[in-house]
Design an enzyme around this catalytic site. Structure first.
Site, PDB file in Angstrom:
ATOM      1  N   ASP A   1       1.042  -1.150   0.206  1.00 34.26           N
ATOM      2  CA  ASP A   1       0.279   0.207   0.188  1.00 34.26           C
ATOM      3  C   ASP A   1       0.889   1.201  -0.074  1.00 34.26           C
ATOM      4  OD1 ASP A   1       0.783  -0.789   2.592  1.00 34.26           O
ATOM      5  OD2 ASP A   1      -0.599   0.980   3.189  1.00 34.26           O
TER       6      ASP A   1
ATOM      7  N   ASP B   1       7.584   4.607  -1.396  1.00 34.45           N
ATOM      8  CA  ASP B   1       7.244   3.804  -0.240  1.00 34.45           C
ATOM      9  C   ASP B   1       6.141   3.065  -0.256  1.00 34.45           C
ATOM     10  OD1 ASP B   1       7.245   3.336   2.342  1.00 34.45           O
ATOM     11  OD2 ASP B   1       6.530   5.368   3.055  1.00 34.45           O
TER      12      ASP B   1
ATOM     13  N   GLU C   1       0.139  -1.193   5.629  1.00 32.47           N
ATOM     14  CA  GLU C   1       1.271  -0.690   6.529  1.00 32.47           C
ATOM     15  C   GLU C   1       1.040   0.656   6.944  1.00 32.47           C
ATOM     16  OE1 GLU C   1       5.118   1.102   7.624  1.00 32.47           O
ATOM     17  OE2 GLU C   1       3.798   1.452   5.914  1.00 32.47           O
ATOM     18  N   GLU C   2       0.399   1.734   5.981  1.00 37.39           N
ATOM     19  CA  GLU C   2       0.634   3.097   6.058  1.00 37.39           C
ATOM     20  C   GLU C   2      -0.396   3.589   7.486  1.00 37.39           C
ATOM     21  OE1 GLU C   2       3.052   4.679   5.338  1.00 37.39           O
ATOM     22  OE2 GLU C   2       3.766   4.027   3.719  1.00 37.39           O
TER      23      GLU C   2
ATOM     24  N   HIS D   1       5.496  10.475   1.411  1.00 39.82           N
ATOM     25  CA  HIS D   1       4.178  10.924   2.097  1.00 39.82           C
ATOM     26  C   HIS D   1       3.703  12.280   1.739  1.00 39.82           C
ATOM     27  CE1 HIS D   1       4.139   7.705   5.552  1.00 39.82           C
ATOM     28  NE2 HIS D   1       4.697   7.142   4.747  1.00 39.82           N
TER      29      HIS D   1
END
Length: 482
Positions: free
Chosen positions: A78, A115, A145-146, A456
């Site tokens: 993800d 990422d 995960e995020e 991000h």
């Protein structure tokens, strides 16, 4: 798209480009999970896909490595979905628009998803390879995960026979990550009892900030739009009387907030005062940041006379006081590792609806007692303003281990390839290794990754040459694990 077809390593960038064509934000991973299953089938590889959409793909060792211990190569599938203001990109259906600039892969107006898409692409390239010597590989792809590390929580680690785990979720070449902070998400919820009022509706928007990863960049003192809005509104209270209609913005609790919008009801004669104060605060912010936030904007708009549902005066004051008072940023540094952030708090998102306003925070710490203290302080402040709190997605710290067979091999291979020692460190950002070790204390974990910056955020970029070197290094490590 074939934007990356002329860059090395070809297979890595081929798969990265294919991944980028599939929407894969957190909680939207079914399609990319199925893509990995289809890849396994096409390459006649055994696989396991669980109900959470985690995927494990198994590949036998090459000649001479058949009886070696399996090596786990792990990354998450993800990505954080953040876009430039004004972008029409739909992360649920649109592919990322990749381009190359100054030696970096970027995505037009959005996060890149390096990422952790680069981990997935590197691992797929290894699974597809016929000329890379390696032990049996257990390619372990996790979801979500995020936001909460849901895939790691759900994963059945008994399906993995290896003990050595190479996590490819770090963001700086030359570093072997061997520890990370634990974390917990906490939200403060203020119930609202709206009332109908008439007056002038005005809008103030703070935006254009750099943003970034609340673990990797929290020490850089980047502007947090929510905290800046709290400061603006708190000072405005001394100048005019207003009631909030809404306040909030941001994309996720682990992203440093790049924008916040407040709409409020004021008297007609106070509109000019709010407008002038917005300009004044813009100048103050610029002076304080000293050029570090070049894109910062503070917008003002008068939306005219209206009858609207607003927060009560008491609730407006509570929301503003909470915004002003809640801690944010670095709370302490490590006493053992110079420069390492030990504990931090980030308010990444605020959501406002008819019935409540919710402040979302991410707490990180490599010391569990400090993590608990910050949580207790947020809970205490919430109680003072009459809000309630909810806890979600707590995960443990990954503690450094003095003895590591995997780390020793990776240090030796790094020195051979780069002619210098790698930096072995712990980081403040959270990695799934802590959760894995909680389930499987026998795991020996090291995290690596190529150079990437401003993850991000829509400024995220991946260095091409570093990606090539990191992939070559990964292959050398596998060859040494015979």
């Amino acid at each position: 798209m074939a934007v990356l077809e002329n860059y090395e390593p070809k297979k890595v960038f081929q798969y990265f480009e294919e991944l980028s064509a599939i929407p894969h934000g957190t909680f939207n991973t079914k399609e990319i999970s199925d893509y990995l299953v289809d890849f396994a089938k096409a390459h006649n590889l055994t696989y396991h896909q669980d109900e959470a959409n985690n995927v494990i793909i198994y590949k036998a060792g090459t000649a001479g490595y058949e009886n070696s211990e399996p090596v786990i190569i792990q990354g998450h599938i993800d990505m954080v979905c953040e876009k430039r203001p004004g972008s029409n990109h739909d992360f649920k259906k649109d592919p990322l628009e990749l381009f190359v600039e100054d030696g970096y892969v970027k995505a037009k107006d959005t996060t890149l998803g390096a990422d952790d898409g680069i981990a997935v692409a590197m691992t797929m390239a290894l699974l597809d390879s016929t000329d890379v010597p390696h032990p049996p590989i257990e390619a372990f792809f996790t979801v979500d995960e995020e936001v909460g590390m849901g895939g790691a929580h759900a994963a059945d680690l008994s399906l993995l026979k290896g003990h050595k785990l190479i996590n490819i979720d770090s963001e700086e070449e030359g570093y072997l990550t061997t520890g990370c902070a634990g974390g917990v998400r906490i939200s403060s919820i203020l119930d609202l009892h709206r009332e109908e009022k008439s007056g002038n509706v005005v809008m103030v928007k703070i935006h254009g900030l750099t943003g970034g990863h609340s673990g990797a960049e929290i020490h850089e003192q980047r502007g947090n739009a929510h905290k800046m809005m709290g400061r603006f509104l708190n000072a405005l209270m001394a100048k005019v009387e207003f009631q909030l209609m809404e306040v909030g913005g941001g994309s996720a609790d682990n992203v440093i907030a790049m924008e916040d919008t407040a709409r409020m009801l004021v008297k007609k004669e106070d509109v000019a005062t709010v407008s002038a104060f917005a300009k004044e605060m813009k100048n103050i912010f610029d002076d304080e940041f000293m050029g570090d936030e070049p894109g910062l904007q503070v917008d003002f708009a008068d939306e005219g006379q209206q009858s609207v549902a607003v927060m009560t005066k008491e609730e407006t004051e509570k929301a503003v006081r909470y915004l002003t008072t809640v801690m944010n940023g670095v709370q302490s540094y490590s006493r053992k590792l110079e420069g390492l952030v030990q504990t931090s708090l980030n308010m990444g998102r605020i959501a406002c609806n008819e019935k409540e306003v919710i402040f979302y925070h991410m707490i990180r710490s490599s010391v569990n007692t400090e993590k608990d203290e910050i949580r207790e302080r947020v809970e205490a402040l919430a109680a003072l303003v009459g809000a309630r709190t909810e806890i979600d997605s707590e995960y443990p710290a990954w503690e450094y281990r003095p003895e590591s067979e995997l780390r020793k091999v990776m240090e030796e291979e790094y020195e051979k390839m780069y002619k210098e020692k790698p930096i072995v460190l712990a980081i403040h950002a959270g990695l799934e290794c802590g959760l894995f070790l909680g389930k499987r204390p026998d795991f020996d974990c090291v995290s690596i990754g190529p150079n990437m910056f401003d993850v991000h955020s829509f400024n995220e970029r991946l260095e091409i040459e570093s990606t090539e070197r990191t992939y070559e290094y990964l292959k050398k490590v596998l060859a040494a694990l015979k």
